[in-house]
Design an enzyme around this catalytic site. Sequence first.
Site, PDB file in Angstrom:
ATOM      1  CG  ASP A 285      67.275   3.646  38.463  1.00  0.00           C
ATOM      2  OD1 ASP A 285      67.319   2.409  38.446  1.00  0.00           O
ATOM      3  OD2 ASP A 285      66.745   4.316  37.543  1.00  0.00           O
TER       4      ASP A 285
HETATM    5  C1  GLC Z   1      64.616   3.097  35.187  1.00  0.00           C
HETATM    6  C2  GLC Z   1      65.613   1.982  35.350  1.00  0.00           C
HETATM    7  C3  GLC Z   1      66.992   2.324  34.879  1.00  0.00           C
HETATM    8  C4  GLC Z   1      66.892   3.286  33.704  1.00  0.00           C
HETATM    9  C5  GLC Z   1      66.323   4.589  34.230  1.00  0.00           C
HETATM   10  C6  GLC Z   1      66.139   5.624  33.111  1.00  0.00           C
HETATM   11  O1  GLC Z   1      63.751   3.120  36.270  1.00  0.00           O
HETATM   12  O2  GLC Z   1      65.739   1.377  36.633  1.00  0.00           O
HETATM   13  O3  GLC Z   1      67.653   1.095  34.533  1.00  0.00           O
HETATM   14  O4  GLC Z   1      68.169   3.506  33.133  1.00  0.00           O
HETATM   15  O5  GLC Z   1      65.095   4.405  34.902  1.00  0.00           O
HETATM   16  O6  GLC Z   1      65.168   5.190  32.210  1.00  0.00           O
END
Ligand code: GLC
Length: 749
Positions: A285
């Site tokens: 993430d």
């Molecule tokens: C965010 C979220 C995740 C998302 C990623 C890209 O922090 O936790 O669900 O897909 O970053 O935006």
Amino acid sequence: MNHRTRILALAALLALAASCGQPQKPSTVGTTPEVERRVEQLLSQMTLAEKVGQMNQVSAGGPVSNYADALRAGQIGSILNEVDPGRINEYQRICVEESRLGIPLLVGRDVIHGFHTVFPIPLGLAATFDPALVEEGARVASVEATAQGIRWTFSPMLDIARDPRWGRIAEGSGEDTWLDARMGEAMVRGYQGAQWDATSMAACVKHFVGYGAAEGGRDYNSTFLTERQLRNVYLPPFEAAVRAGAMTLMTSFNDNDGVPSTGNRFVVKDVLRGEWGFDGLVVTDWDSMGEMIAHGFGADRKEVARQAIDAGVDMDMMTYGYISHLEELVRSGAVKQSAIDDAVRNILRVKIMLGLFENPYVDVEAAAPLQYAPAHLEAARRTAEESAVLLKNDGVLPLSADKVRTILVTGPMADAPHDQLGTWAFDGQKEHTVTPLQALRERFPGRVVYVPGLKYTREHKDRFDEVVAVARRADVVLAFLGEEAILSGEAHSLADLNLMGSQSELLAALRSAGKPVVATVMAGRPLTIERDLPNCGALLYAFHPGTMGGPALVNLIFGDATPSGKTPVTFLRTVGQVPLYYNHNMTGRPYNGETLLADIEPEAGQTSLGNTSYYLDYGAYPLFPFGYGLSYTSFAYSGIALDKGEYPVDGTVKVSFTLSNTGSRDGTEVAQLYVRDLVGSVTRPVRELKGFRRISLRAGESRTVEMELPVAELAFWGLDGVKKVEPGEFQLWVAGDSASGEPVSFIVR
Ligand code: GLC
């Protein structure tokens, strides 16, 4: 050759076989020998720096020139957050035509519940209990997004959520493992398509794993799930999505039992790769690799990069840990070259299977007419209609257009085109949103009076004289309440779940006008609305319904559509009941509705009152249980019968029942099949959803329906840490929600 030498030679041969990238288990992503040949052929040409470059994902947006040098040098394997097709083509052109090996980018985006055409938030999608419809919506999202060059979505989010304080409950399918799994499979099928073509968008199942169990419902907080809870509740939806062919997974921010997921070898390498044979791509993430330093799991960025690659994570989203340290880690021997090769294989496999090498570019002109296409908007409207849950109706609904001349429309969500889209709707343009007010004005020109009452959901006001005066002159009051989009989603947890601001006071004031009041709540979570129920004749709950929420809600309110949604989460009476969910364990002292505070005399002294698992002030029953939802008609279940009384562990339970539409309107019921394992090597939930079926019946119609339940679906991870069906007695329900129905019993031998 002595024995030891023989063993070493065998080990080397096995390692060679493994290192040639052939997945050791059947491919979960559906690779082919040709794809694998191309993977190996490309990998053999790559330098270590180019390999590490593929493992680096960068958030783009802004001038392409900012990244041109890194792209030419092969230092970026994927970008996210660029949606302009012209700029995406330019990013791809630099990679394909100006880098040494011409490897195209994997372009990702959070296409969570629609791209431009926004569907209900995933919690609302789950409320439809309609996987086919949800798959259709995911397909619409893919057609719109891939037309602009986005070939990877960070969806479906399959985090089981049992705590509505957690803002991201909005993004998943609620509290139930079975429903979550079916929704995840549907979205994977919808995004990726029945066959690989230019409209295929790689799904990304997230957040792996256990993120929704954040302590206190506070986002990013630690979780403390046992392996048994992981395996029986939280992992199955991810496995189902992997079995459905999901191309990618994303690791979660949380540390579970002290181990952050991005460095968790057990869940990523042992379970996902080892047990399930997943041969797709695992991405972190956003900076979740770097956050392992904050967690106190790794001392610095080099260490957390090592921990992540050691856990089996292929791509680094925005820590720059891999691009900064992996070459050095390989050269020092701290990380094996084979670990890098395996990661790059997974990345190249996805890119090849998406056809990016053959078609890296999009036709910018062709993209525009696909966005908000009429068929897409119609699908969004149908989905919004099915996702709304009717929680109360004293008979005021459906309204008759002939009988209501003057319609008062009020409330902060009546005309909130941005908030109606809900969280994670980055690309939904509010100009395309049709709000309830717009839909009502279009349908009933000259008959709608709009007095907001409150400008936004958090506004506080003491008096509502103006709107009450107008209500007195109206034939019906339609109040649209709820949450602004910003109040749910990532990092947006709440400690108080009542309607914010003075919304409840507005509703109470409207009731004092003495006219029928219909409340519609648009929110990202189940709010605690018990105190609002007496102040309206009907309450329709629409988890942020998206672009076409207005027409959908008006169709439901005026009976052109009949509510069929069911609650995908438990609705609490008060936030103090958290966590309260239907598939809980029995405990040794199960609550059965006995004495509450109101029944206790003052100075009652010490009594053996209650002695069960509940709250003196609120009891332990919810306001509305999981699976609950009313219709404009009524349904009756009868004749629930099993084809046998006993089944072998490899048998199939055949259930038949008669469903009758006992009302005066056509309608659709979601019949739900629950089971309970009465005695296990470990305690088991009082009910578990193991099937559901949407059944549409005309007024007065009855139909005998059959459902099948493979006994294998009763398997769970027991005391011995093995997943199996444990013989014994089971109960089975077919009912309209998780708190209704009478069980029938059967034995597994
Ligand atoms: C965010 C979220 C995740 C998302 C990623 C890209 O922090 O936790 O669900 O897909 O970053 O935006």
